[in-house]
Design a protein around this motif. Structure first.
Motif, short mmCIF file in Angstrom:
data_model
loop_
_atom_site.label_atom_id
_atom_site.label_comp_id
_atom_site.label_asym_id
_atom_site.label_seq_id
_atom_site.Cartn_x
_atom_site.Cartn_y
_atom_site.Cartn_z
N VAL A 86 6.97 24.99 -6.12
CA VAL A 86 6.78 23.94 -5.11
C VAL A 86 7.46 22.65 -5.53
N MET A 87 8.24 22.09 -4.60
CA MET A 87 8.78 20.73 -4.77
C MET A 87 8.10 19.82 -3.75
N LEU A 88 7.61 18.67 -4.23
CA LEU A 88 6.90 17.72 -3.39
C LEU A 88 7.80 16.52 -3.11
N GLU A 89 7.90 16.10 -1.83
CA GLU A 89 8.51 14.80 -1.53
C GLU A 89 7.64 13.71 -2.16
N LYS A 90 8.18 12.52 -2.26
CA LYS A 90 7.36 11.40 -2.73
C LYS A 90 6.60 10.82 -1.57
N PRO A 91 5.46 10.20 -1.74
CA PRO A 91 4.59 10.29 -2.91
C PRO A 91 4.03 11.71 -3.01
N ALA A 94 -1.83 12.30 -1.46
CA ALA A 94 -2.59 11.16 -0.97
C ALA A 94 -3.52 10.60 -2.04
N THR A 95 -3.85 11.41 -3.05
CA THR A 95 -4.68 10.93 -4.17
C THR A 95 -4.13 11.49 -5.48
N LEU A 96 -4.52 10.82 -6.58
CA LEU A 96 -4.12 11.29 -7.91
C LEU A 96 -4.76 12.64 -8.22
N SER A 97 -6.04 12.77 -7.88
CA SER A 97 -6.78 13.98 -8.28
C SER A 97 -6.24 15.22 -7.61
N GLU A 98 -5.80 15.09 -6.35
CA GLU A 98 -5.30 16.30 -5.68
C GLU A 98 -4.00 16.76 -6.31
N VAL A 99 -3.19 15.82 -6.80
CA VAL A 99 -1.93 16.24 -7.44
C VAL A 99 -2.21 16.87 -8.81
N GLU A 100 -3.22 16.32 -9.50
CA GLU A 100 -3.61 16.95 -10.77
C GLU A 100 -4.12 18.37 -10.54
N HIS A 101 -4.83 18.55 -9.43
CA HIS A 101 -5.29 19.91 -9.08
C HIS A 101 -4.08 20.83 -8.90
N LEU A 102 -3.03 20.32 -8.22
CA LEU A 102 -1.84 21.15 -8.00
C LEU A 102 -1.16 21.50 -9.32
N ALA A 103 -1.11 20.54 -10.24
CA ALA A 103 -0.47 20.82 -11.54
C ALA A 103 -1.21 21.95 -12.26
N GLY A 104 -2.54 21.93 -12.18
CA GLY A 104 -3.33 22.99 -12.79
C GLY A 104 -3.08 24.34 -12.13
N LEU A 105 -2.98 24.31 -10.79
CA LEU A 105 -2.72 25.56 -10.05
C LEU A 105 -1.36 26.15 -10.43
N ALA A 106 -0.36 25.27 -10.58
CA ALA A 106 0.98 25.75 -10.94
C ALA A 106 0.93 26.43 -12.30
N ALA A 107 0.25 25.79 -13.25
CA ALA A 107 0.15 26.37 -14.59
C ALA A 107 -0.59 27.70 -14.54
N ASP A 284 5.07 13.49 -12.86
CA ASP A 284 4.82 12.16 -13.41
C ASP A 284 4.11 11.34 -12.33
N LEU A 285 2.86 11.00 -12.61
CA LEU A 285 2.05 10.31 -11.60
C LEU A 285 2.08 8.79 -11.74
N ALA A 286 2.88 8.27 -12.69
CA ALA A 286 2.82 6.82 -12.96
C ALA A 286 3.02 5.97 -11.70
N PRO A 287 4.03 6.24 -10.85
CA PRO A 287 4.19 5.37 -9.67
C PRO A 287 2.97 5.41 -8.75
N LEU A 288 2.41 6.60 -8.53
CA LEU A 288 1.24 6.71 -7.64
C LEU A 288 0.02 6.05 -8.27
N ARG A 289 -0.07 6.10 -9.61
CA ARG A 289 -1.21 5.46 -10.27
C ARG A 289 -1.17 3.94 -10.06
N HIS A 290 0.03 3.35 -10.13
CA HIS A 290 0.12 1.90 -9.90
C HIS A 290 -0.29 1.54 -8.47
N VAL A 291 0.08 2.40 -7.52
CA VAL A 291 -0.33 2.13 -6.13
C VAL A 291 -1.85 2.26 -6.00
N ALA A 292 -2.41 3.29 -6.62
CA ALA A 292 -3.87 3.44 -6.57
C ALA A 292 -4.55 2.22 -7.19
#
Ligand code: NAP
Length: 314
Positions: A86-91, A94-107, A284-292
């Motif tokens: 899966v390739m995701l457009e930016k951002p 919608a939340t940091l946690s959902e993207v972390e969930h995706l990273a775990g699913l990929a692994a 890399d979630l750094a940009p989204l973390r700054h927005v959050a």
């Protein structure tokens, strides 16, 4: 290696402006299907949803998701669980946690997840990062001001919760800043301006601090008519650096550097192909973390109502 068979999801502005042209040039990917509720791509198989596409076409190995962030997690989770890269457009979500969930699913599923940041592929970014490595940064000034009616005509999702408002373009600046600075930064203050009829800000002023007294100031505004500005200015102990046009142009001490032509999305697809080949993910979630953080710490200001078509005002 044979090209990776890819499905493109969310056929709107960015899919048509950038993804389709880049995929037509790519030797790494073979676009075989599209999924979109109200649109399609000529000459390939079209479906109304990601799930329908992946169930009907087991040969699709990877998907690239171009829908707005609020709708991305569901489609990405389905694709990863079905064993697709899966390739995701930016951002990336919608939340940091959902993207972390995706990273775990990929692994867990042994597939690649690529949270792309297209502005990091702008031609001035890598040379700027190299130039800054050997210098002491004092101050960074980000000015990211564009006309939302011109660049995002009628895209109401952008002003809905999770749409990020002016952070939709502003996060591109943050993706560059977090790439070129050789030290971490953190938000120290923010003013967010919300139109009184909208859920997401139309302007934002941000202050960040760095570990050695570095200051980063950012001004984002969606109400800019006339000349549009996507600039990052850096003052260092040995000279100044300016990225303009979103990273397409680079100036050192006022002198323009020669750069290759802009090819951001070709770069993204090359990176996605390399990640798949290597069996790796990049998130890399750094940009989204700054927005959050800006939503956590920001003071709320209220501005006049915003309508895409002011003539439609009652
Ligand atoms: P867009 O023109 O609104 O297109 C997105 C498409 O996604 C829609 O046409 C829609 O197609 C589909 N979609 C699926 N679920 C949706 C939902 N809940 N709400 C609205 N649309 C939904 O938006 P875009 O400008 O292409 O932006 C999409 C993403 O690309 C955003 O994350 C944005 O930040 C990023 N991006 C945009 C640009 C740009 O210049 N516009 C540049 C770089 C990155 P169907 O109705 O057919 O499903």
């Amino acid at each position: 290696m044979a090209p990776v068979k890819l499905g493109l999801v969310g056929i709107g502005k960015i899919a048509r402006d950038q993804h389709l042209p880049s995929l037509s040039r790519s030797a790494d990917f073979d676009l075989v299907a599209a999924a979109s509720r109200n649109a399609g791509v000529d000459g390939i198989a079209n479906f109304a949803s990601t799930e329908a596409m992946l169930e009907a076409m087991p040969e699709v190995e990877a998907v690239s998701l171009c829908m707005p962030p609020q709708a991305r997690h569901r489609a990405a989770a389905q694709a990863l669980a079905m064993g697709r890269h899966v390739m995701l457009e930016k951002p990336p979500g919608a939340t940091l946690s959902e993207v972390e969930h995706l990273a775990g699913l990929a692994a867990a599923n042994g597939v690649s997840l690529y949270a792309s940041w297209h502005s990091r592929e702008a031609p001035g970014v890598e040379p700027a990062r190299d130039w800054l490595k050997a210098r002491r940064v004092r101050k960074v000034t980000v000015t990211w001001k564009e006309d939302v009616r011109h660049w995002h005509p009628g895209q109401d999702w952008i002003f809905e919760a999770g749409g990020l408002g002016v952070f939709d373009p502003g996060i591109n600046a943050l993706s560059i800043v977090t790439k070129i600075l050789p030290f971490p930064i953190w938000l120290s203050g923010a003013d967010l301006t919300f139109p009184e009829n909208r859920q997401a800000p139309i302007a934002a002023d941000l202050s960040f601090a760095g570990p050695n007294g570095e200051a980063v100031e950012a001004a984002f505004d969606f109400r800019q008519t006339g000349p549009q500005t996507w600039d990052i200015d850096v003052e260092t102990d040995r000279g100044t650096l300016k990225l303009s046009m979103g990273g397409a142009r680079l100036f050192v001490d006022g002198a323009a550097r020669d750069l290759p032509p802009e090819a951001e999305y070709d770069g993204l697809y090359a990176r996605f192909a390399a990640l798949i080949a290597a069996g790796e993910s990049e998130v890399d979630l750094a940009p989204l973390r700054h927005v959050a953080d800006a939503f956590l710490l920001g003071r709320r200001q209220v501005a006049e109502p915003f309508l895409f078509d002011p003539a439609a005002a009652p």
